[in-house]
Design a protein around this motif. Structure first.
Motif, short mmCIF file in Angstrom:
data_model
loop_
_atom_site.label_atom_id
_atom_site.label_comp_id
_atom_site.label_asym_id
_atom_site.label_seq_id
_atom_site.Cartn_x
_atom_site.Cartn_y
_atom_site.Cartn_z
N SER A 78 0.82 -1.22 0.00
CA SER A 78 0.00 0.00 0.00
C SER A 78 0.84 1.26 0.00
O SER A 78 0.33 2.36 -0.28
CB SER A 78 -0.94 0.00 1.21
OG SER A 78 -0.20 -0.14 2.42
N GLN B 135 -0.41 7.24 11.65
CA GLN B 135 -1.37 7.12 10.56
C GLN B 135 -0.91 6.10 9.52
O GLN B 135 -1.69 5.26 9.05
CB GLN B 135 -1.57 8.47 9.86
CG GLN B 135 -2.40 9.48 10.60
CD GLN B 135 -2.62 10.70 9.69
OE1 GLN B 135 -3.29 10.63 8.67
NE2 GLN B 135 -2.02 11.81 10.08
N GLN C 148 -2.89 2.66 8.46
CA GLN C 148 -3.40 2.45 7.11
C GLN C 148 -2.72 1.25 6.44
O GLN C 148 -3.36 0.48 5.71
CB GLN C 148 -3.22 3.71 6.28
CG GLN C 148 -4.09 4.87 6.75
CD GLN C 148 -3.96 6.10 5.87
OE1 GLN C 148 -3.66 6.00 4.67
NE2 GLN C 148 -4.22 7.28 6.44
N ALA D 51 -4.75 -2.06 5.20
CA ALA D 51 -4.68 -2.53 3.81
C ALA D 51 -4.20 -3.97 3.72
O ALA D 51 -4.57 -4.71 2.80
CB ALA D 51 -3.76 -1.62 3.00
N ARG E 99 -8.09 0.72 -3.38
CA ARG E 99 -7.98 0.71 -1.92
C ARG E 99 -6.66 0.12 -1.40
O ARG E 99 -6.55 -0.19 -0.24
CB ARG E 99 -9.18 -0.03 -1.30
CG ARG E 99 -10.51 0.71 -1.48
CD ARG E 99 -11.63 0.02 -0.73
NE ARG E 99 -11.94 -1.28 -1.32
CZ ARG E 99 -12.72 -1.44 -2.40
NH1 ARG E 99 -13.28 -0.39 -2.99
NH2 ARG E 99 -12.97 -2.65 -2.87
N LEU F 206 -2.25 4.66 0.37
CA LEU F 206 -2.28 5.39 1.63
C LEU F 206 -2.76 6.82 1.40
O LEU F 206 -2.53 7.41 0.34
CB LEU F 206 -0.88 5.43 2.27
CG LEU F 206 -0.19 4.09 2.50
CD1 LEU F 206 1.16 4.30 3.17
CD2 LEU F 206 -1.06 3.16 3.33
N ASN F 207 -3.42 7.37 2.40
CA ASN F 207 -3.87 8.75 2.36
C ASN F 207 -3.52 9.40 3.71
O ASN F 207 -4.37 9.74 4.51
CB ASN F 207 -5.37 8.84 2.11
CG ASN F 207 -5.84 10.27 1.93
OD1 ASN F 207 -5.05 11.16 1.61
ND2 ASN F 207 -7.13 10.52 2.17
N VAL F 208 -2.20 9.52 3.94
CA VAL F 208 -1.70 10.03 5.22
C VAL F 208 -1.63 11.55 5.18
O VAL F 208 -1.06 12.13 4.25
CB VAL F 208 -0.31 9.44 5.52
CG1 VAL F 208 0.25 10.01 6.83
CG2 VAL F 208 -0.37 7.92 5.58
#
Length: 547
Positions: free
Chosen positions: A113, A241, A245, A249, A258, A261-263
């Motif tokens: 991810s 975070q 995440q 994942a 999906r 990552l959306n840190v």
């Protein structure tokens, strides 16, 4: 440490005892720093996750570069305890010689991810092969490999770091240093005073921990000792975070929906401030210490009076760090491998340098500099070696014969503890009588030794060497340059206050630290963070940087 406890917050009331206990450990080690790294010219690296330890007891999930298998070699060769794990922070220091063709093979072993990763080598013309096209360079996809090739075109110290989503990957720990050694060493750096300084180190049984005798092909770039310091900061919220995440994942398919990552990397609130991946007091533990498998490099400089100390410094984080080196200014030699010289018609080995003399050095993110730190005792206005012409101790009556610059550097002085003494202050002890003052015969009035800023570090003594105070106070010791038998008649310093181990290391301690007060804390608790000590040791204490 179990993962369920790794991100558990430690309360302020619990943190202080932990930090103070760690601070006490400063008095039990004899670690040094240097500029350790691995040699090439081919480097097989990985990008992988691991945990970094902090003095407050936290283990912070991080990413970093490491070795994919055993490296070609380690440097300096005098250090034989080196290791290079698949992940470390900072990444392995890459050491090569000017003119060498360098190849770096990077394999991406980050979680799927995390996506792609890469390395930028600013200052070099890089070609790449394999991998996938990224915004700034070729990147290695999850499980894939990319190859970077460049010529080490000029000497000096430079940074390398991730060129993929830098706000996250550099924060997570993906950065390191490359040191290029000059192809030609100026004759001035292997003769004259430079050769004399090395001969004195050999006389006292010290190995050569330098990577070279000069930082650049210039007569003014000679040095006797060197250290690499990479300054960075860390916001644990970002790391927490990323861990959450990545865990959510799981073992997803890289690039699939999906599996990314959306840190949030802003706002930025760092709580840890590090030198070579460690915070104080951890940075004063040995290089390659077993308790730091992913933070192998320390920050614990030592020197003897008169030595030219090369500082290689890189800003590796997102903030600028104003750093103050107590004891003297730092003469800047170069920035990002560019030697700063005077404007002359001919540029050669003798060209004068033009770099500034700085009270506080600054480390802009991504910027590296090379500088020289120098300390001799000149200007103290007292005899730092505690000579006393009325003593029967041979060490107390050593001569001081000034050279053209006023220092004791003659051939006869090379086996003496007062090599490089500033002769103008010879036979001028601070106190002619214990706890004396100007009226008692000394040039200055000192407070009680127990009240000195350095306290038990060095007995509160204003002298270099474990027996210097005894000599200055009129005590007796037998044997030149030895500590076989000493009898003190004075009370300065109070007996039993040397807290160093071994106690023979009794010199001056200069605190080197960030001038941003928050940055000398760990989670807002002082002492910690971006802080270390420069230890000026007398000649009878051989500096062993293999530890």
């Amino acid at each position: 440490m179990r993962e369920t406890k790794m991100n558990k917050a430690i309360s302020m009331s619990k943190l202080l005892p932990v930090v103070m206990l760690a601070l006490a450990s400063l008095f039990t080690g004899t670690a040094r720093a240097s500029a350790p790294g691995i040699t090439g010219p081919t480097f097989n690296l990985t990008a992988a996750p691991a945990y970094l330890t902090q003095p407050d007891g936290q283990a912070v999930y991080s990413w970093g570069y490491g070795c994919n298998g055993a490296p070609a070699g380690f440097a300096p060769t005098a250090i034989t305890t080196g290791f290079c794990n698949p992940m470390q922070v900072p990444g392995p220091t890459l050491i090569v010689k000017e003119g060498t063709t360098v190849t770096v093979n990077l394999t991406n072993n980050l979680p799927p991810s995390a996506g792609n990763t890469s390395i930028l080598f600013p200052g070099f013309a890089v070609t790449s092969s394999g991998g996938v096209t990224g915004l700034m360079t070729q990147e290695a996809a999850h499980g894939g490999t990319v190859t970077y090739t460049f010529t080490a075109s000029s000497p000096g110290t430079r940074a390398y770091y991730s060129g993929t989503q830098g706000d996250l990957q550099v924060e997570m720990g993906m950065y390191g240093a490359i040191i290029v050694l000059p192809a030609t060493i100026p004759p001035a750096c292997t003769s004259g005073l430079a050769a004399a300084n090395r001969a004195v180190e050999i006389n006292w049984g010290e190995s050569d921990y330098r990577l070279a005798a000069a930082a650049y092909n210039n007569n003014h770039a000679c040095y006797d000792r060197e250290y690499l310091f990479q300054f960075s900061e860390m916001d644990p919220r970002i790391h927490t975070q990323a861990f959450a995440q990545v865990t959510a994942a799981g073992n997803c398919t890289a690039g699939a929906a999906r599996c990314s990552l959306n840190v949030q990397t802003e706002p930025y609130h760092p709580a840890y401030f590090m030198i070579n991946g460690r915070s104080m007091p951890d940075d004063m533990d040995p290089n390659y210490a077993f308790q730091y498998p992913h933070q192998p490099y320390n920050g614990n400089p030592h020197m003897h009076p008169g030595e030219q100390v090369l500082l290689r410094v890189i800003g590796q984080g997102r903030w600028q760090h104003p750093f103050h080196e107590h004891g003297n200014h730092v003469r800047i030699l170069a920035r990002d491998g560019n030697l700063i010289v005077s404007l002359t018609a001919v540029v050669d080995q003798t060209t004068p340098l033009a770099g500034p003399l700085l009270f506080t050095t600054t480390t802009t993110p991504g910027l590296a500099f090379d500088g020289i730190f120098y300390w001799t005792g000149k200007g103290l206005n007292w005899d730092a070696y505690g000579h006393n012409p009325t003593s029967t101790d041979p060490n107390a009556t050593l001569p001081c014969t000034p050279d053209a610059n006023g220092y004791n550097t003659g051939v006869a002085a090379r086996s003496q503890i007062n090599y490089f003494e500033w002769c103008q202050d010879h036979n001028k002890p601070v106190q002619a009588a214990p706890f004396g003052d100007v009226a008692a015969g000394g040039p200055t009035t000192l407070p009680d030794a127990n009240l000195f800023t350095n306290g038990a570090w060095y007995s509160g003594s204003p002298y270099l060497g474990p027996d210097a105070t005894t000599r200055a106070d009129g005590g007796t010791c037998t044997g030149v340059n030895t500590t076989t038998s000493c009898t003190t008649t004075g009370s300065t310093p109070p007996s039993g206050t040397i807290a160093n181990s071994p106690s023979s290391e009794a010199g001056f301690a200069f605190m080197w630290h960030s001038h941003n007060e928050r940055e000398i804390t760990t989670n807002n608790i002082f002492p910690g963070g971006m802080l270390m000590m420069m230890l000026v040791d007398s000649r009878e204490f051989p500096i062993d940087e293999s530890m």
